[in-house]
Enzyme design. Structure first.
Site, PDB file in Angstrom:
ATOM      1  N   PHE A  29       0.847  -1.193   0.000  1.00 37.77           N
ATOM      2  CA  PHE A  29       0.000   0.000   0.000  1.00 37.77           C
ATOM      3  C   PHE A  29       0.886   1.248   0.000  1.00 37.77           C
ATOM      4  O   PHE A  29       0.590   2.254  -0.636  1.00 37.77           O
ATOM      5  CB  PHE A  29      -0.919  -0.009   1.222  1.00 37.77           C
ATOM      6  CG  PHE A  29      -1.905   1.118   1.240  1.00 37.77           C
ATOM      7  CD1 PHE A  29      -2.996   1.113   0.390  1.00 37.77           C
ATOM      8  CD2 PHE A  29      -1.738   2.192   2.114  1.00 37.77           C
ATOM      9  CE1 PHE A  29      -3.903   2.174   0.391  1.00 37.77           C
ATOM     10  CE2 PHE A  29      -2.640   3.240   2.127  1.00 37.77           C
ATOM     11  CZ  PHE A  29      -3.731   3.224   1.262  1.00 37.77           C
ATOM     12  N   GLU A  53      16.712   5.238   4.491  1.00 38.34           N
ATOM     13  CA  GLU A  53      15.460   4.640   4.026  1.00 38.34           C
ATOM     14  C   GLU A  53      14.370   5.705   4.071  1.00 38.34           C
ATOM     15  O   GLU A  53      14.360   6.571   4.952  1.00 38.34           O
ATOM     16  CB  GLU A  53      15.046   3.451   4.899  1.00 38.34           C
ATOM     17  CG  GLU A  53      15.894   2.209   4.710  1.00 38.34           C
ATOM     18  CD  GLU A  53      17.220   2.301   5.447  1.00 38.34           C
ATOM     19  OE1 GLU A  53      17.225   2.801   6.593  1.00 38.34           O
ATOM     20  OE2 GLU A  53      18.252   1.900   4.871  1.00 38.34           O
ATOM     21  N   ALA A  97      -9.705  14.470   4.503  1.00 39.83           N
ATOM     22  CA  ALA A  97      -8.434  14.330   3.790  1.00 39.83           C
ATOM     23  C   ALA A  97      -8.467  13.115   2.874  1.00 39.83           C
ATOM     24  O   ALA A  97      -9.264  12.193   3.059  1.00 39.83           O
ATOM     25  CB  ALA A  97      -7.267  14.220   4.772  1.00 39.83           C
ATOM     26  N   MET A  99      -5.763  10.898  -0.352  1.00 43.63           N
ATOM     27  CA  MET A  99      -4.560  10.819  -1.163  1.00 43.63           C
ATOM     28  C   MET A  99      -4.836  11.382  -2.563  1.00 43.63           C
ATOM     29  O   MET A  99      -5.925  11.216  -3.107  1.00 43.63           O
ATOM     30  CB  MET A  99      -4.083   9.372  -1.283  1.00 43.63           C
ATOM     31  CG  MET A  99      -3.735   8.717   0.048  1.00 43.63           C
ATOM     32  SD  MET A  99      -2.458   9.578   0.986  1.00 43.63           S
ATOM     33  CE  MET A  99      -1.037   9.387  -0.109  1.00 43.63           C
ATOM     34  N   GLU A 113     -13.588  14.144  -1.167  1.00 46.07           N
ATOM     35  CA  GLU A 113     -13.540  13.585   0.178  1.00 46.07           C
ATOM     36  C   GLU A 113     -14.536  14.254   1.118  1.00 46.07           C
ATOM     37  O   GLU A 113     -15.030  13.620   2.057  1.00 46.07           O
ATOM     38  CB  GLU A 113     -12.125  13.706   0.744  1.00 46.07           C
ATOM     39  CG  GLU A 113     -11.078  12.878   0.006  1.00 46.07           C
ATOM     40  CD  GLU A 113     -11.286  11.382   0.157  1.00 46.07           C
ATOM     41  OE1 GLU A 113     -11.906  10.949   1.149  1.00 46.07           O
ATOM     42  OE2 GLU A 113     -10.819  10.629  -0.717  1.00 46.07           O
ATOM     43  N   GLU A 163     -13.216   0.019   1.488  1.00 48.88           N
ATOM     44  CA  GLU A 163     -11.928   0.442   2.041  1.00 48.88           C
ATOM     45  C   GLU A 163     -11.898   0.338   3.565  1.00 48.88           C
ATOM     46  O   GLU A 163     -10.939   0.773   4.209  1.00 48.88           O
ATOM     47  CB  GLU A 163     -11.622   1.883   1.610  1.00 48.88           C
ATOM     48  CG  GLU A 163     -11.402   2.028   0.106  1.00 48.88           C
ATOM     49  CD  GLU A 163     -10.981   3.417  -0.296  1.00 48.88           C
ATOM     50  OE1 GLU A 163     -10.721   4.253   0.601  1.00 48.88           O
ATOM     51  OE2 GLU A 163     -10.900   3.685  -1.505  1.00 48.88           O
ATOM     52  N   GLU A 165     -13.711   1.867   5.763  1.00 46.12           N
ATOM     53  CA  GLU A 165     -13.850   3.155   6.448  1.00 46.12           C
ATOM     54  C   GLU A 165     -15.106   3.184   7.316  1.00 46.12           C
ATOM     55  O   GLU A 165     -16.170   2.718   6.913  1.00 46.12           O
ATOM     56  CB  GLU A 165     -13.902   4.293   5.425  1.00 46.12           C
ATOM     57  CG  GLU A 165     -12.610   4.493   4.669  1.00 46.12           C
ATOM     58  CD  GLU A 165     -12.678   5.636   3.667  1.00 46.12           C
ATOM     59  OE1 GLU A 165     -11.633   6.252   3.414  1.00 46.12           O
ATOM     60  OE2 GLU A 165     -13.774   5.900   3.135  1.00 46.12           O
TER      61      GLU A 165
END
Length: 214
Positions: A29, A53, A97, A99, A113, A163, A165
Site C-alpha cells: 500500500f 530509508e 483528507a 490521497m 472527500e 476500504e 472506512e
C-alpha cells in the site's frame, strides 16, 4: 559599537544533492525506498556517502469544512493504526483528507472527500498551506484548504465500505474545535494547522464568503 561580522547564508537546492543509488525495498500500500547520496556542506565541500530509508506514500490533501454563517466546523472521527501504535487515542478527530491520485488536483481530492467522509458539498475553498509530513523519512506533502459549507447538512456515519472506512461526523463551534487543539485532544498535524489558521482568519472568511451570498 562594532557590529559582529556575519557571512551571508548560502541557499542550497535540489542541484546540491547527488543521488548515486535508489532502490525499492518494499512495495505494498506504501513503498519503502533506500537512497545512497551525498550533499553539499554549509562549511564547503561535500558530505561522505550517506544511506537513508524513506517511506514513499504519495501526496495528500486535506480540507477544514467551515460554515461562516453559523461559525461551525465539521470534524470527522475514525480509527487510525498509527495512533494506536504511537500510544495515542486510536479514534482520531480530524479534518477531511485523501490521497492525491495520478492526474488529480488537490482541490478535486478535497471536494470529493468532503462528500465521501462528511456528506457536505464545498461551495468555495481557500488555500491554507502545504507541509511535509515527516521530512526525515517520508516524501509525503499535504496541501491544506478551508472550505465553505453548510454545516446543517453534515451528520451521520460515512466512508467507503470496500476500504474499511467507518467515519463519524461531528459539527462543533469554531471555539470548541480550537479549545480541543489547545487542550491536546486533537493530535494530528493537518487538523491542528487548519484550526489554528482558522482562528486567525475566520473573520476574513466570514466577510468574504457571507458577502458573496454563501
Amino acid at each position: 559599537m562594532t557590529e559582529p561580522h556575519t557571512e551571508s547564508a548560502e541557499t542550497f537546492g535540489q542541484s546540491d544533492v547527488e543521488v548515486t543509488a535508489e532502490t525499492v525495498l518494499y512495495q505494498g500500500f506504501f513503498r519503502l525506498k533506500a537512497f545512497q547520496f551525498r550533499h553539499r556542506l554549509f562549511a564547503g565541500g561535500w558530505s561522505p556517502s550517506l544511506n537513508r530509508e524513506m517511506l514513499d506514500r504519495g501526496h495528500a490533501a486535506a480540507l477544514l469544512p467551515y460554515d461562516p454563517v453559523r461559525d461551525e466546523v465539521v470534524l470527522i472521527e475514525q480509527f487510525r493504526i498509527g495512533a494506536l501504535a504511537g500510544d495515542c487515542q486510536p479514534w482520531q478527530l480530524e479534518i477531511v483528507a485523501g490521497m492525491i491520485e495520478p492526474g488529480e488536483t488537490a482541490e478535486a481530492v478535497v471536494s470529493r472527500e468532503a462528500v465521501e467522509e462528511a456528506g457536505v458539498t464545498v461551495d468555495q475553498m481557500t488555500y491554507v498551506t502545504r507541509y511535509l509530513s515527516s521530512s526525515g523519512g517520508c516524501s509525503e506533502t499535504l496541501s491544506v484548504y478551508a472550505g465553505c459549507i453548510d454545516s446543517r447538512l453534515a451528520q451521520g456515519i460515512h466512508g467507503l465500505e470496500d476500504e474499511g472506512e467507518d467515519i463519524r461526523v461531528h459539527v462543533v463551534s469554531r471555539e470548541q474545535a480550537y479549545a480541543w487543539v489547545a487542550s491536546g485532544k486533537i493530535e494530528n498535524a493537518a487538523s491542528i494547522i487548519a484550526l489554528q489558521w482558522l482562528q486567525l482568519h475566520y473573520q476574513q472568511l466570514q466577510a468574504k464568503w457571507v458577502k458573496e451570498g454563501l
